[in-house]
Scaffold this motif. Structure first.
Motif, PDB file in Angstrom:
ATOM      1  N   VAL A  72       5.119  -3.572 -17.946  1.00 21.26           N
ATOM      2  CA  VAL A  72       4.965  -5.022 -17.897  1.00 21.26           C
ATOM      3  C   VAL A  72       4.603  -5.452 -16.487  1.00 21.26           C
ATOM      4  O   VAL A  72       3.722  -6.305 -16.270  1.00 21.26           O
ATOM      5  N   SER A  73       5.254  -4.830 -15.505  1.00 21.62           N
ATOM      6  CA  SER A  73       4.979  -5.156 -14.111  1.00 21.62           C
ATOM      7  C   SER A  73       3.543  -4.808 -13.740  1.00 21.62           C
ATOM      8  O   SER A  73       2.865  -5.561 -13.041  1.00 21.62           O
ATOM      9  N   PHE A  74       3.064  -3.640 -14.215  1.00 22.57           N
ATOM     10  CA  PHE A  74       1.676  -3.245 -13.957  1.00 22.57           C
ATOM     11  C   PHE A  74       0.700  -4.246 -14.568  1.00 22.57           C
ATOM     12  O   PHE A  74      -0.295  -4.632 -13.945  1.00 22.57           O
ATOM     13  N   SER A  75       0.988  -4.668 -15.789  1.00 23.43           N
ATOM     14  CA  SER A  75       0.062  -5.608 -16.433  1.00 23.43           C
ATOM     15  C   SER A  75       0.072  -6.953 -15.711  1.00 23.43           C
ATOM     16  O   SER A  75      -0.970  -7.587 -15.561  1.00 23.43           O
ATOM     17  N   ARG A  76       1.236  -7.374 -15.231  1.00 25.13           N
ATOM     18  CA  ARG A  76       1.290  -8.631 -14.481  1.00 25.13           C
ATOM     19  C   ARG A  76       0.565  -8.490 -13.143  1.00 25.13           C
ATOM     20  O   ARG A  76      -0.107  -9.421 -12.694  1.00 25.13           O
ATOM     21  N   ALA A  77       0.702  -7.333 -12.518  1.00 26.88           N
ATOM     22  CA  ALA A  77       0.011  -7.112 -11.249  1.00 26.88           C
ATOM     23  C   ALA A  77      -1.494  -7.093 -11.466  1.00 26.88           C
ATOM     24  O   ALA A  77      -2.260  -7.588 -10.630  1.00 26.88           O
ATOM     25  N   ALA A  78      -1.926  -6.512 -12.585  1.00 23.98           N
ATOM     26  CA  ALA A  78      -3.356  -6.475 -12.879  1.00 23.98           C
ATOM     27  C   ALA A  78      -3.896  -7.883 -13.130  1.00 23.98           C
ATOM     28  O   ALA A  78      -5.047  -8.184 -12.794  1.00 23.98           O
ATOM     29  N   LYS A  79      -3.079  -8.741 -13.695  1.00 22.29           N
ATOM     30  CA  LYS A  79      -3.489 -10.124 -13.941  1.00 22.29           C
ATOM     31  C   LYS A  79      -3.342 -10.980 -12.689  1.00 22.29           C
ATOM     32  O   LYS A  79      -3.782 -12.114 -12.666  1.00 22.29           O
ATOM     33  N   GLY A  80      -2.690 -10.441 -11.674  1.00 17.93           N
ATOM     34  CA  GLY A  80      -2.491 -11.196 -10.444  1.00 17.93           C
ATOM     35  C   GLY A  80      -1.253 -12.059 -10.473  1.00 17.93           C
ATOM     36  O   GLY A  80      -1.059 -12.907  -9.608  1.00 17.93           O
ATOM     37  N   SER A  83       3.194  -9.178  -7.479  1.00 14.47           N
ATOM     38  CA  SER A  83       2.711  -8.409  -6.329  1.00 14.47           C
ATOM     39  C   SER A  83       2.755  -6.917  -6.618  1.00 14.47           C
ATOM     40  O   SER A  83       3.492  -6.452  -7.491  1.00 14.47           O
ATOM     41  N   ASN A  84       1.973  -6.169  -5.892  1.00 12.28           N
ATOM     42  CA  ASN A  84       1.945  -4.716  -6.054  1.00 12.28           C
ATOM     43  C   ASN A  84       3.276  -4.092  -5.635  1.00 12.28           C
ATOM     44  O   ASN A  84       3.679  -3.064  -6.169  1.00 12.28           O
ATOM     45  N   ILE A  85       3.972  -4.684  -4.719  1.00  9.60           N
ATOM     46  CA  ILE A  85       5.253  -4.142  -4.271  1.00  9.60           C
ATOM     47  C   ILE A  85       6.282  -4.207  -5.394  1.00  9.60           C
ATOM     48  O   ILE A  85       7.036  -3.257  -5.620  1.00  9.60           O
ATOM     49  N   ALA A  86       6.330  -5.303  -6.111  1.00  7.59           N
ATOM     50  CA  ALA A  86       7.255  -5.427  -7.239  1.00  7.59           C
ATOM     51  C   ALA A  86       6.908  -4.421  -8.320  1.00  7.59           C
ATOM     52  O   ALA A  86       7.785  -3.818  -8.941  1.00  7.59           O
ATOM     53  N   SER A  87       5.629  -4.208  -8.522  1.00  8.17           N
ATOM     54  CA  SER A  87       5.179  -3.235  -9.513  1.00  8.17           C
ATOM     55  C   SER A  87       5.604  -1.830  -9.111  1.00  8.17           C
ATOM     56  O   SER A  87       6.115  -1.064  -9.925  1.00  8.17           O
ATOM     57  N   LEU A  88       5.422  -1.477  -7.859  1.00  8.64           N
ATOM     58  CA  LEU A  88       5.828  -0.155  -7.374  1.00  8.64           C
ATOM     59  C   LEU A  88       7.341   0.010  -7.412  1.00  8.64           C
ATOM     60  O   LEU A  88       7.849   1.103  -7.657  1.00  8.64           O
ATOM     61  N   SER A  89       8.059  -1.059  -7.200  1.00 12.36           N
ATOM     62  CA  SER A  89       9.515  -0.985  -7.276  1.00 12.36           C
ATOM     63  C   SER A  89       9.968  -0.655  -8.694  1.00 12.36           C
ATOM     64  O   SER A  89      10.899   0.115  -8.903  1.00 12.36           O
ATOM     65  N   SER A  90       9.309  -1.218  -9.703  1.00 14.20           N
ATOM     66  CA  SER A  90       9.637  -0.907 -11.102  1.00 14.20           C
ATOM     67  C   SER A  90       9.328   0.551 -11.411  1.00 14.20           C
ATOM     68  O   SER A  90      10.092   1.225 -12.109  1.00 14.20           O
ATOM     69  N   VAL A  91       8.231   1.050 -10.898  1.00 11.81           N
ATOM     70  CA  VAL A  91       7.867   2.458 -11.116  1.00 11.81           C
ATOM     71  C   VAL A  91       8.903   3.368 -10.463  1.00 11.81           C
ATOM     72  O   VAL A  91       9.345   4.358 -11.055  1.00 11.81           O
ATOM     73  N   ALA A  92       9.311   3.033  -9.248  1.00  9.31           N
ATOM     74  CA  ALA A  92      10.308   3.843  -8.544  1.00  9.31           C
ATOM     75  C   ALA A  92      11.631   3.859  -9.305  1.00  9.31           C
ATOM     76  O   ALA A  92      12.287   4.902  -9.403  1.00  9.31           O
ATOM     77  N   LYS A  93      12.015   2.742  -9.862  1.00  5.90           N
ATOM     78  CA  LYS A  93      13.258   2.666 -10.635  1.00  5.90           C
ATOM     79  C   LYS A  93      13.182   3.535 -11.882  1.00  5.90           C
ATOM     80  O   LYS A  93      14.126   4.256 -12.211  1.00  5.90           O
ATOM     81  N   SER A  94      12.073   3.501 -12.572  1.00  3.79           N
ATOM     82  CA  SER A  94      11.930   4.315 -13.786  1.00  3.79           C
ATOM     83  C   SER A  94      11.888   5.795 -13.445  1.00  3.79           C
ATOM     84  O   SER A  94      12.456   6.622 -14.162  1.00  3.79           O
ATOM     85  N   ILE A  95      11.252   6.150 -12.341  1.00  2.00           N
ATOM     86  CA  ILE A  95      11.212   7.565 -11.936  1.00  2.00           C
ATOM     87  C   ILE A  95      12.607   8.043 -11.551  1.00  2.00           C
ATOM     88  O   ILE A  95      13.009   9.149 -11.916  1.00  2.00           O
ATOM     89  N   SER A  96      13.368   7.214 -10.861  1.00  6.80           N
ATOM     90  CA  SER A  96      14.725   7.622 -10.483  1.00  6.80           C
ATOM     91  C   SER A  96      15.614   7.779 -11.712  1.00  6.80           C
ATOM     92  O   SER A  96      16.448   8.688 -11.770  1.00  6.80           O
ATOM     93  N   SER A  97      15.436   6.944 -12.723  1.00  6.53           N
ATOM     94  CA  SER A  97      16.200   7.099 -13.966  1.00  6.53           C
ATOM     95  C   SER A  97      15.841   8.398 -14.665  1.00  6.53           C
ATOM     96  O   SER A  97      16.704   9.110 -15.185  1.00  6.53           O
ATOM     97  N   LEU A  98      14.553   8.728 -14.680  1.00  9.24           N
ATOM     98  CA  LEU A  98      14.097   9.966 -15.307  1.00  9.24           C
ATOM     99  C   LEU A  98      14.643  11.182 -14.576  1.00  9.24           C
ATOM    100  O   LEU A  98      15.118  12.136 -15.199  1.00  9.24           O
ATOM    101  N   ILE A  99      14.648  11.139 -13.259  1.00 14.45           N
ATOM    102  CA  ILE A  99      15.189  12.253 -12.470  1.00 14.45           C
ATOM    103  C   ILE A  99      16.691  12.401 -12.724  1.00 14.45           C
ATOM    104  O   ILE A  99      17.199  13.521 -12.836  1.00 14.45           O
TER     105      ILE A  99
END
Length: 106
Positions: A72-80, A83-99
């Motif tokens: 969802v964050s990526f799609s919002r970032a793509a629509k403008g 921010s890209n930082i919020a999008s990357l923060s969501s990705v980092a959170k999901s990666i840490s959960s997976l690890i």
């Protein structure tokens, strides 16, 4: 000369039929008991498997939620809209959960 009483023959035939029916029912109950024991074993195995699946589903739910929010964050970032930082923060959170799940399973 031998005389045969029809009533006595009928009673003997009914007694024989009852004995055959009793033997049949005894064999059927014995087979049913074996079947029920096997069925109880199968149900116990299914209960164990269901418990494992439920536990794993609960473990993976946070990862799926985090991945969903990252998408969802990526799609919002793509629509403008975000921010890209919020999008990357969501990705980092999901990666840490997976690890965390991968480490837990080892």
């Amino acid at each position: 000369m031998i005389t045969i009483d029809v009533k006595l023959v009928g009673i003997v035939l009914l007694i024989l039929a009852a004995v055959v029916l009793l033997v049949f029912l005894t064999v059927m109950v014995a087979n049913l008991t074996k079947t029920l024991k096997k069925l109880n074993g199968i149900l116990d195995d299914a209960s164990v498997v269901t418990g494992i699946v439920q536990e794993k589903a609960q473990e993976t739910k946070p990862v799926v939620d985090d991945l969903s929010s990252a998408l969802v964050s990526f799609s919002r970032a793509a629509k403008g809209e975000e921010s890209n930082i919020a999008s990357l923060s969501s990705v980092a959170k999901s990666i840490s959960s997976l690890i965390a799940i991968i480490k837990k399973n080892k």
